[in-house]
Write a protein that holds these residues in place. Structure first.
Motif, short mmCIF file in Angstrom:
data_model
loop_
_atom_site.label_atom_id
_atom_site.label_comp_id
_atom_site.label_asym_id
_atom_site.label_seq_id
_atom_site.Cartn_x
_atom_site.Cartn_y
_atom_site.Cartn_z
N GLN A 47 -25.24 -11.82 17.42
CA GLN A 47 -24.27 -12.11 18.47
C GLN A 47 -23.73 -13.52 18.28
O GLN A 47 -24.39 -14.37 17.68
CB GLN A 47 -24.91 -11.96 19.85
CG GLN A 47 -25.42 -10.55 20.13
CD GLN A 47 -26.10 -10.42 21.47
OE1 GLN A 47 -25.54 -10.79 22.51
NE2 GLN A 47 -27.33 -9.91 21.47
N VAL A 48 -22.55 -13.75 18.81
CA VAL A 48 -21.88 -15.03 18.65
C VAL A 48 -21.23 -15.43 19.96
O VAL A 48 -20.62 -14.60 20.64
CB VAL A 48 -20.79 -14.94 17.55
CG1 VAL A 48 -19.93 -16.19 17.52
CG2 VAL A 48 -21.42 -14.70 16.18
N LEU A 49 -21.38 -16.69 20.34
CA LEU A 49 -20.62 -17.27 21.44
C LEU A 49 -19.51 -18.12 20.86
O LEU A 49 -19.76 -18.97 19.99
CB LEU A 49 -21.52 -18.12 22.33
CG LEU A 49 -22.64 -17.41 23.09
CD1 LEU A 49 -23.37 -18.41 24.00
CD2 LEU A 49 -22.11 -16.26 23.91
N SER A 50 -18.28 -17.90 21.32
CA SER A 50 -17.14 -18.59 20.74
C SER A 50 -16.06 -18.79 21.78
O SER A 50 -15.88 -17.97 22.68
CB SER A 50 -16.58 -17.77 19.56
OG SER A 50 -15.39 -18.34 19.08
N GLU A 51 -15.32 -19.89 21.64
CA GLU A 51 -14.16 -20.12 22.49
C GLU A 51 -12.96 -19.30 22.03
O GLU A 51 -12.00 -19.14 22.79
CB GLU A 51 -13.80 -21.61 22.50
CG GLU A 51 -14.86 -22.49 23.15
CD GLU A 51 -14.40 -23.93 23.27
OE1 GLU A 51 -13.25 -24.15 23.70
OE2 GLU A 51 -15.19 -24.82 22.94
N SER A 70 -21.56 2.49 13.49
CA SER A 70 -21.77 1.05 13.56
C SER A 70 -20.79 0.47 14.57
O SER A 70 -19.69 1.00 14.76
CB SER A 70 -21.57 0.40 12.19
OG SER A 70 -22.66 0.69 11.34
N LEU A 71 -21.20 -0.62 15.23
CA LEU A 71 -20.43 -1.12 16.37
C LEU A 71 -20.17 -2.63 16.26
O LEU A 71 -20.99 -3.37 15.72
CB LEU A 71 -21.19 -0.86 17.67
CG LEU A 71 -21.58 0.59 17.99
CD1 LEU A 71 -22.49 0.61 19.21
CD2 LEU A 71 -20.35 1.44 18.20
N ILE A 72 -19.03 -3.04 16.79
CA ILE A 72 -18.76 -4.44 17.08
C ILE A 72 -18.15 -4.49 18.47
O ILE A 72 -17.59 -3.50 18.93
CB ILE A 72 -17.82 -5.09 16.04
CG1 ILE A 72 -16.49 -4.34 15.99
CG2 ILE A 72 -18.47 -5.11 14.67
CD1 ILE A 72 -15.49 -4.97 15.02
N GLY A 73 -18.29 -5.62 19.16
CA GLY A 73 -17.77 -5.66 20.53
C GLY A 73 -17.60 -7.08 21.03
O GLY A 73 -18.00 -8.05 20.38
N ILE A 74 -16.98 -7.17 22.22
CA ILE A 74 -16.71 -8.47 22.83
C ILE A 74 -16.86 -8.38 24.34
O ILE A 74 -16.52 -7.37 24.96
CB ILE A 74 -15.29 -8.96 22.47
CG1 ILE A 74 -15.03 -10.35 23.08
CG2 ILE A 74 -14.23 -7.96 22.91
CD1 ILE A 74 -13.72 -10.97 22.64
N ASN A 75 -17.38 -9.44 24.91
CA ASN A 75 -17.34 -9.71 26.34
C ASN A 75 -16.47 -10.94 26.53
O ASN A 75 -16.83 -12.04 26.07
CB ASN A 75 -18.75 -9.97 26.89
CG ASN A 75 -19.17 -8.91 27.88
OD1 ASN A 75 -18.36 -8.11 28.34
ND2 ASN A 75 -20.44 -8.89 28.21
N TYR A 76 -15.33 -10.79 27.19
CA TYR A 76 -14.44 -11.92 27.38
C TYR A 76 -14.99 -12.87 28.44
O TYR A 76 -15.60 -12.44 29.43
CB TYR A 76 -13.05 -11.44 27.79
CG TYR A 76 -12.31 -10.74 26.68
CD1 TYR A 76 -11.75 -11.47 25.63
CD2 TYR A 76 -12.16 -9.36 26.67
CE1 TYR A 76 -11.06 -10.83 24.61
CE2 TYR A 76 -11.48 -8.71 25.65
CZ TYR A 76 -10.94 -9.46 24.62
OH TYR A 76 -10.28 -8.82 23.61
N ALA A 77 -14.74 -14.15 28.25
CA ALA A 77 -15.13 -15.14 29.25
C ALA A 77 -14.32 -14.91 30.52
O ALA A 77 -13.17 -14.47 30.46
CB ALA A 77 -14.89 -16.54 28.71
N ALA A 81 -16.66 -21.90 35.22
CA ALA A 81 -17.02 -22.86 34.18
C ALA A 81 -17.24 -22.21 32.83
O ALA A 81 -17.12 -22.87 31.80
CB ALA A 81 -18.29 -23.62 34.61
N GLU A 82 -17.58 -20.92 32.82
CA GLU A 82 -17.87 -20.24 31.56
C GLU A 82 -16.59 -20.10 30.72
O GLU A 82 -15.58 -19.59 31.19
CB GLU A 82 -18.46 -18.86 31.83
CG GLU A 82 -18.78 -18.06 30.57
CD GLU A 82 -19.77 -18.76 29.68
OE1 GLU A 82 -19.46 -18.91 28.48
OE2 GLU A 82 -20.84 -19.17 30.18
N LYS A 83 -16.64 -20.58 29.49
CA LYS A 83 -15.46 -20.53 28.62
C LYS A 83 -15.71 -19.82 27.30
O LYS A 83 -14.80 -19.74 26.46
CB LYS A 83 -14.96 -21.95 28.34
CG LYS A 83 -15.97 -22.84 27.62
CD LYS A 83 -15.40 -24.23 27.37
CE LYS A 83 -16.41 -25.13 26.64
NZ LYS A 83 -15.84 -26.47 26.39
#
Length: 316
Positions: free
Chosen positions: A18-22, A69-76, A81-83
């Motif tokens: 998993q990755v956290l990214s702006e 196989s999967l890839i996905g995103i949760n938008y901020a 404050a969460e970005k």
């Protein structure tokens, strides 16, 4: 006399992180790196009011799939404050078989260029020519019992029947961050002895970071040495057979909490989904009452060793 090592084929057989990214365009970046036709899934959760979907025991705003196989995103959130956007990548062996080491390295490098990289799991498979006896038929249980195989307390053996014949040996616990499977493998009619290493959490992060930095020509050797390095055998007549398998070794240190209090905190963190399930089922008020009652009961049940742990943690 120089040892004649067995030929082998090395591959990554599972990759999850998993990755956290702006940055909000990570899905396009991932699909471009992989070069595979991932398509967005549109099926919402049965009781959801939107199109959020479930994967890795979490709800995601968008999920893309290709051959399971999967890839996905949760938008901020748009407010607050969460970005950081959260991405996940979960690739099976079937998909990874289509990728060369260059693409796998590029994917891991992309992930580690962002705010936070969270390694969940990596499986590494090494296929050897069929031995006599087969690698799965070696007495792994006896090697552990006799103290000749270091680092494992258990070995479990399954004799496969039906459509998939052969033997599978499991070394260690599936719940730990290091788990080995040794089994008979048939790929396109070619029989092999497979040794497969499943790494999670801290050890998985160690390997993924190394893969992002290595020269491409060194990746296969490194992965081979990681897998074989997890088989630590004392010198003995019963262990001589492994000399032709183990060309080198990479030692992977386990994460060491600073004190036993941290082990307890880590235990609670691992069971956070269970706590969330109870909260969802009970509701906030009953859940809080339930936790308060257990806390009071726990305080009454504390022993001297618990108080010593507190003292030691405070001292540290």
């Amino acid at each position: 006399m120089e040892t004649a090592f067995l030929d082998r084929k090395v591959r990554v057989d599972w990759l999850r992180f998993q990755v956290l990214s702006e940055a909000s365009g990570g899905i396009s970046d991932i699909i471009k790196i992989l070069g595979l036709p991932f398509e967005r899934k549109n099926e919402p959760l049965p009781d959801a009011k939107n199109n959020d979907m479930l994967a890795l025991n979490k709800v995601w705003h968008e999920i893309y799939e290709h051959e399971r196989s999967l890839i996905g995103i949760n938008y901020a959130p748009s407010a607050g404050a969460e970005k950081f956007h959260r991405y996940f990548v979960d690739l099976s062996g079937k998909i990874l078989a289509k990728l060369d080491f260059a693409k796998i390295q590029s994917l891991l490098f992309w992930g580690q260029c962002h705010y936070e990289f969270i390694a969940n799991r990596i499986d590494i498979a090494v296929d050897f020519p069929v031995g006599c006896p087969r690698l799965s038929l070696r007495p792994w249980e006896n090697l552990i019992e006799d103290g000749l195989l270091i680092g494992y307390r258990t070995a479990r053996r399954i004799m496969n029947t039906g459509s998939r014949h052969g033997t599978t040996v499991y070394l260690g616990s599936r719940e730990s961050d290091r788990f080995i499977r040794i089994y008979d493998k048939n790929i396109d009619g070619v029989h092999s002895d497979r040794m497969e290493l499943e790494l999670k959490r801290f050890r998985a992060a160690t390997v993924m970071r190394s893969l992002a930095d290595l020269e491409l020509t060194e990746i296969s050797k490194y992965l081979d040495n990681v897998v074989c390095g997890q088989i630590n055998l004392l010198s003995h007549a019963d262990t001589d057979f492994f000399r032709i398998y183990k060309r080198g070794a990479v030692t992977l240190a386990a994460a060491v909490p600073h004190c036993d209090i941290e082990k307890s905190a880590a235990f609670i963190s691992r069971h956070a989904p269970t706590l969330a399930m109870l909260h969802e089922y009970m509701g906030a008020a009953k859940y809080q009452e339930f936790m308060d009652n257990n806390l009071r009961s726990g305080k009454l049940g504390m022993k001297s060793r618990h108080h010593r742990l507190i003292q030691n943690a405070r001292a540290l």
